[in-house]
Scaffold this motif. Sequence first.
Motif, PDB file in Angstrom:
ATOM      1  N   LEU A 476     102.753  67.655  71.487  1.00 25.98           N
ATOM      2  CA  LEU A 476     102.527  66.266  71.078  1.00 25.98           C
ATOM      3  C   LEU A 476     102.466  65.343  72.288  1.00 25.98           C
ATOM      4  CD1 LEU A 476     104.814  65.846  67.931  1.00 25.98           C
ATOM      5  CD2 LEU A 476     102.359  66.208  68.028  1.00 25.98           C
ATOM      6  N   GLU A 477     103.365  65.550  73.232  1.00 29.37           N
ATOM      7  CA  GLU A 477     103.385  64.704  74.426  1.00 29.37           C
ATOM      8  C   GLU A 477     102.111  64.870  75.243  1.00 29.37           C
ATOM      9  OE1 GLU A 477     106.940  65.727  76.461  1.00 29.37           O
ATOM     10  OE2 GLU A 477     108.256  64.598  75.107  1.00 29.37           O
ATOM     11  N   LYS A 479      99.156  65.784  74.114  1.00 32.89           N
ATOM     12  CA  LYS A 479      97.981  65.291  73.396  1.00 32.89           C
ATOM     13  C   LYS A 479      97.978  63.771  73.250  1.00 32.89           C
ATOM     14  CE  LYS A 479      96.269  69.147  70.667  1.00 32.89           C
ATOM     15  NZ  LYS A 479      94.894  68.929  71.122  1.00 32.89           N
ATOM     16  N   THR A 480      99.147  63.166  73.118  1.00 33.14           N
ATOM     17  CA  THR A 480      99.212  61.718  72.868  1.00 33.14           C
ATOM     18  C   THR A 480      99.562  60.914  74.108  1.00 33.14           C
ATOM     19  OG1 THR A 480     101.550  61.853  72.237  1.00 33.14           O
ATOM     20  CG2 THR A 480      99.903  62.150  70.489  1.00 33.14           C
ATOM     21  N   GLU A 550     102.409  57.717  60.921  1.00 29.17           N
ATOM     22  CA  GLU A 550     100.962  57.830  60.781  1.00 29.17           C
ATOM     23  C   GLU A 550     100.538  57.883  59.318  1.00 29.17           C
ATOM     24  OE1 GLU A 550     102.081  62.014  60.139  1.00 29.17           O
ATOM     25  OE2 GLU A 550     102.806  60.399  61.432  1.00 29.17           O
ATOM     26  N   GLU A 722      98.666  67.018  63.014  1.00 23.84           N
ATOM     27  CA  GLU A 722      98.661  66.622  64.421  1.00 23.84           C
ATOM     28  C   GLU A 722      97.510  65.676  64.736  1.00 23.84           C
ATOM     29  OE1 GLU A 722      97.567  69.312  67.955  1.00 23.84           O
ATOM     30  OE2 GLU A 722      99.741  69.551  67.726  1.00 23.84           O
ATOM     31  N   VAL A 726      97.682  61.792  66.354  1.00 24.20           N
ATOM     32  CA  VAL A 726      96.962  61.406  67.578  1.00 24.20           C
ATOM     33  C   VAL A 726      96.029  60.232  67.284  1.00 24.20           C
ATOM     34  CG1 VAL A 726      95.281  62.199  69.286  1.00 24.20           C
ATOM     35  CG2 VAL A 726      97.118  63.728  68.548  1.00 24.20           C
ATOM     36  N   TYR A 727      95.356  60.278  66.142  1.00 24.82           N
ATOM     37  CA  TYR A 727      94.437  59.194  65.781  1.00 24.82           C
ATOM     38  C   TYR A 727      95.189  57.880  65.567  1.00 24.82           C
ATOM     39  CZ  TYR A 727      90.783  56.637  63.292  1.00 24.82           C
ATOM     40  OH  TYR A 727      89.873  55.685  62.903  1.00 24.82           O
ATOM     41  N   ILE A 729      98.022  56.903  66.943  1.00 24.43           N
ATOM     42  CA  ILE A 729      98.447  56.359  68.247  1.00 24.43           C
ATOM     43  C   ILE A 729      97.251  55.773  68.987  1.00 24.43           C
ATOM     44  CG2 ILE A 729      99.379  57.013  70.498  1.00 24.43           C
ATOM     45  CD1 ILE A 729     101.176  59.007  69.047  1.00 24.43           C
ATOM     46  N   ASN A 730      96.093  56.439  68.885  1.00 25.91           N
ATOM     47  CA  ASN A 730      94.894  55.889  69.535  1.00 25.91           C
ATOM     48  C   ASN A 730      94.497  54.548  68.924  1.00 25.91           C
ATOM     49  OD1 ASN A 730      94.680  58.064  71.261  1.00 25.91           O
ATOM     50  ND2 ASN A 730      93.302  59.206  69.907  1.00 25.91           N
ATOM     51  N   ASN A 733      96.722  52.017  70.404  1.00 27.31           N
ATOM     52  CA  ASN A 733      96.342  51.737  71.795  1.00 27.31           C
ATOM     53  C   ASN A 733      95.099  50.860  71.875  1.00 27.31           C
ATOM     54  OD1 ASN A 733      98.484  53.277  72.716  1.00 27.31           O
ATOM     55  ND2 ASN A 733      97.255  55.144  72.895  1.00 27.31           N
ATOM     56  N   ILE A 742     107.917  58.934  70.155  1.00 26.79           N
ATOM     57  CA  ILE A 742     107.681  59.655  68.905  1.00 26.79           C
ATOM     58  C   ILE A 742     108.997  60.254  68.450  1.00 26.79           C
ATOM     59  CG2 ILE A 742     106.485  61.610  67.830  1.00 26.79           C
ATOM     60  CD1 ILE A 742     104.242  61.221  69.845  1.00 26.79           C
TER      61      ILE A 742
END
Length: 767
Positions: A476-477, A479-480, A550, A722, A726-727, A729-730, A733, A742
């Motif tokens: 996770l770290e 990828k994000t 999420e 997963e 990621v989506y 968090i994006n 951002n 997280i």
Amino acid sequence: MNTDSKNLSNAASKEDNDEIDLMALLFAILRGWKVIVFFAVLGLVIGILYSKYVNPTFKSDALIQIEEDSKGVAALGADISELIGSEVSKAQAEAELIRSRMILEPVVNLLHLRIRLSDPNIGALDRIKSNSTDTQINKPEGVSLKTEDGEAKISQFNVSQEYLNQSFTLTRSATGFVLTNGFDDFKGQIGKAHLFKGTDGQIQIKVDVLPADGYSVNITKQSLQTTTDQINSALSVVEKGKQTDIIQLSMTGANQQQTSLILKQIVLSYIDQNQSRGSEETTKTISFMETQIPTLKKKLEDSEAVFNDFRKKYGTIDVGKEAELLLTENSQIDAQLNELKLKKADLTTYYTEEHPLVVQINEQLAVLNARKNEIDDTIAGLPEIQREFLQLSADTTINREIYLTLLKNYEQLKIVKAGQIGFARIIDLPISTYKAIAPKKLQIMILAMLLGAMLGTMLVLLKNLLKNVVKDPERLESKTGVPVIATIPRSPLLSRLSKNKKSAKRMLAHVDHNSLSYEAIKSLRTSLMFAMPTDSSTKQQGKVILITGESPGVGKSFIAANLSEVFAQLNKKVLVIDADMRLGELHEMFGMTQYDGLADYLSQGTGRQDTGRIATTNAQTVSSEANDHIETASKYPSTDITAVIHPTTMDHIDFMPRGKHPHNPASLLVSEHLGQMMDELKTQYDYIIIDSPPVLAVSDAMVLAQHADKVLMVTRYDDSIEGQLVYAINQMNKSNIQVDGIILNDVQQGIMSKYSYHYSYAYGNKQ
């Protein structure tokens, strides 16, 4: 660090990653053990049903030896064996001959193998219940089949070409039987042969026995090719070993007695054909001799009659010594000439004049004829009567020798033919062992169970590959780009309590305060305390922590409530805000109602501001949105912020519920009143924890994050996707919102998870 050390480090790292991937694959399989066990049991059940459904298969074996030469002719003498010749056969060629229609057709006709009987009343369940079903029995007398209501027996069934391989139904009636193919019905009597004329040809049938009235039996007349193909599919003919000239015949079938009988007849049919081939030359030679013997006998009788008449006429004549020697030699030459001519006549039946044996005999004949001419010239000088006597005597002797020699050989060949056995002999005839070779039930069940387990494993891996749930904090770290600041283990006690839907939601401090989960919440508190930004000018100002996720169901409300409790243990004044004005359930954690909360406060504040703004504008420019806010303001009277903050049963913790569900939650959060409220609350509390809606569901979390010091994203172990995390968090951002950490919630400990080392360890009394 030098270059070699770096290479070694990289290699070790790569090997470690490979090991982790293999371990992840293994644990993914172990986590799906229920699915694998289910499919393994399903495969086992299917294997058991299949082993009961399939009829047992039996096997019969036979051995045949192929000899190089036939010993019967040689035993009678070299002369006869030279006449017959030798036969050489190879086992491979004979094996193919056994499978030919020439060998199989007599067996098919003898046992009526082209007639097929079946019971249409037996279904799949019946076959499973009974383990095996009766099959037809073929004998020279006819074909029979046992059924539940009696036996069916057919002794004759011949059809025209158009009816071959076509199924008929045979049913017993009050007067006899009815034969039908769906188009034509033929009625006849049992025990009598009948000839029916149908639309496509003739049908000849004789029914001996049928089951009870109304019980039907299917009957089919197969083509010869179809039947021989079926026999060959069950027949194996191979040479046993290498260059042994021993052929092993094996045949499988659903009935041991039937299989042994068919294989036995195949062996006997081959031996009969082999003996016919071995005696073919002998038969031709005997036939030739039978045509020559009467002629030679007549010739001998004629020469004896002429010689006797000469002796009566002239009396006895003494032949001189020279004449006697010449006569003896001439007689021997004539005998040799006759023998050679006989051999030549026999050889010319098989070979041409250019054959070496025929050429050799011609050369011998030429030498003997030359000597004979020489003797004849010598005898010519003798007196005429004496010469004629010698001539007649020699003719009689030669004819007698030729006749007796041919007669002797004829009798010998008859003896040879009677005892000729060919070049193949039976070593072993098939016997019935009544020991089934298939199905091998144990092997089938084990194989079916293994196949089921493999299918289950593939489904588990496919599901794991497609779903790609959240499991590995390091992954996770990477990828994000966001650190995993806490892993919260599952509380077994709380999980058991939550299964009861009627029971109220509880906090860890009340039901499981010695658990690893509770210690993990405390570790999260410590992390947040040291990671909070500090402003020297506003040291005493409260810190705002926004907790979101999420997607729904990740446990963000659980984290918010328990985190507020552990902060309160430090004598810090904590406010918990349920900012999910749509579906928030945080009030259930504190045993309160949802009313008089955030939505109520923001609605009356926004309505008050909009009323003031609209009063300063022209009435003609009033928008519909302003009218909505005016209506909202009329519903909610002017309220002080203290009216929506409620004390809880726990010390130092206040709670602001979500309030009455508004129709415009996002618009309420965008208002300036939210910022004013947050500024006021920061002066009153040390920590403000906001429980916001999921990021992917609505945009509320992005608005609330503008007022937070720390933004935490909660995700559920082995449940959240997963890619969704990621989506989310994006998306944060892209709105210039930094996710500070997280929280991996509901982590399950056990040997099936390679990430159990992320657990915290409780230290203290667990009683």
